[in-house]
Design a protein around this motif. Structure first.
Motif: not given
Length: 313
Positions: A195, A198, A214-215, A218, A268
């Motif tokens: 993460y 990215r 964003d993550w 996830h 990722l």
């Protein structure tokens, strides 16, 4: 029956098969401590008979134990289970149901049933030592299992799956703890690192990654998948033969490994591609039938934990 016995005795410190000449009345033995026969132990007398276990045969098998315990060859067992597919005759059922009657019957009928059957061409008298062994033994720890009882025993389920295509059913849903567990540390650390790559940043810890817009979601999803796979493993490890789970994982591994090895823009992307591929893999057998998408994807995180398919190379 052998498959059941192996499963039934797996929680002991050690087990041993004594069947055959010189078994001293022992068949499958489960040792409760590392002292083995010098400590507590349980005996499973497995009889592959075409009819029910007779009263005389039950007396003889137990008589061997009393004779050898009296001679100092072993301690009396903590528990004794007759395992006979056809069951036991009514008198044995009644004795098991009335432990003190069973004890008295041994004292009363030793000469009739047991004395001449223990040692070839000899008559074994009811010595004070044997009488003491009978008096010390816990007759309320004698049990019996027939085919129905075996089928209902949880330890028999893997054998039923193997030999009779018994359906073990679906695994229970996984439960995801609020806080990350030690068992998750490897794959979570790898994901958090990816993460960061990215986002071109470094996340200080799990909480920082979880808060990322964003993550964060996830990461939550991956933990859910991991614990779905963990619950799946626990259930089928106990309810199917030992090779079923390893075969399932091998099938899944070969279904995703080429995607894992492929060239990707970043780490990722590799994760996302492998998880997408895992959702499409259909491992063979009953475990493949019950493996839902989260289980297959969570198993990929197990592979990352083990270093079999690491997320960060």
């Amino acid at each position: 029956m052998n498959d059941w016995a192996k499963r039934r005795t797996r929680d002991y410190v050690d087990t041993q098969r004594w069947a055959g000449s010189g078994d001293m009345g022992r068949d499958v033995v489960g040792y409760a401590t590392r002292r083995r026969h010098e400590g507590e132990w349980d005996n499973f007398q497995c009889k592959q008979l075409s009819s029910r276990l007779s009263e005389k045969d039950a007396f003889i098998e137990l008589g061997k134990i009393f004779m050898h315990a009296a001679a100092g060859h072993c301690r009396l067992p903590r528990a004794y289970t007759f395992v006979a597919p056809k069951g036991v005759v009514r008198n044995v059922q009644n004795y098991v149901a009335h432990p003190e009657r069973f004890r008295q019957a041994f004292l009363d009928r030793w000469a009739e049933f047991v004395a001449s059957e223990l040692v070839e061409n000899q008559v074994v008298a009811l010595t004070p030592e044997i009488r003491d062994a009978i008096g010390q033994f816990a007759f309320d720890s004698i049990y019996w299992l027939d085919a129905v009882g075996l089928a209902e025993d949880e330890h028999a389920v893997p054998a039923l799956v193997k030999w009779f295509a018994y359906d073990p059913g679906a695994a229970p849903a996984g439960v995801t703890p609020d806080l990350p567990q030690d068992e998750e540390a490897p794959y979570i650390a790898q994901l958090i690192g990816l993460y960061g790559e990215r986002c071109n940043t470094t996340f200080a810890d799990f909480d920082a990654a979880l808060a990322n817009p964003d993550w964060g979601e996830h990461l939550k999803d991956q933990r859910t998948r991991y614990f779905e796979a963990a619950a799946f493993d626990r259930y089928y490890r106990d309810s199917t033969p030992s090779d079923y789970l390893s075969t399932f994982k091998d099938d899944l591994y070969h279904g995703v490994v080429d995607t894992h090895r492929d060239q990707h823009v970043d780490g990722l992307t590799r994760v996302l591609k492998v998880l997408a591929q895992a959702s499409q893999v259909s491992p063979a057998g009953i475990l493949g039938y019950y493996a839902k998408v989260p289980v297959k994807q969570g198993t990929c995180h197990q592979f990352a934990n083990e270093g079999r398919l690491p997320w960060r190379k």
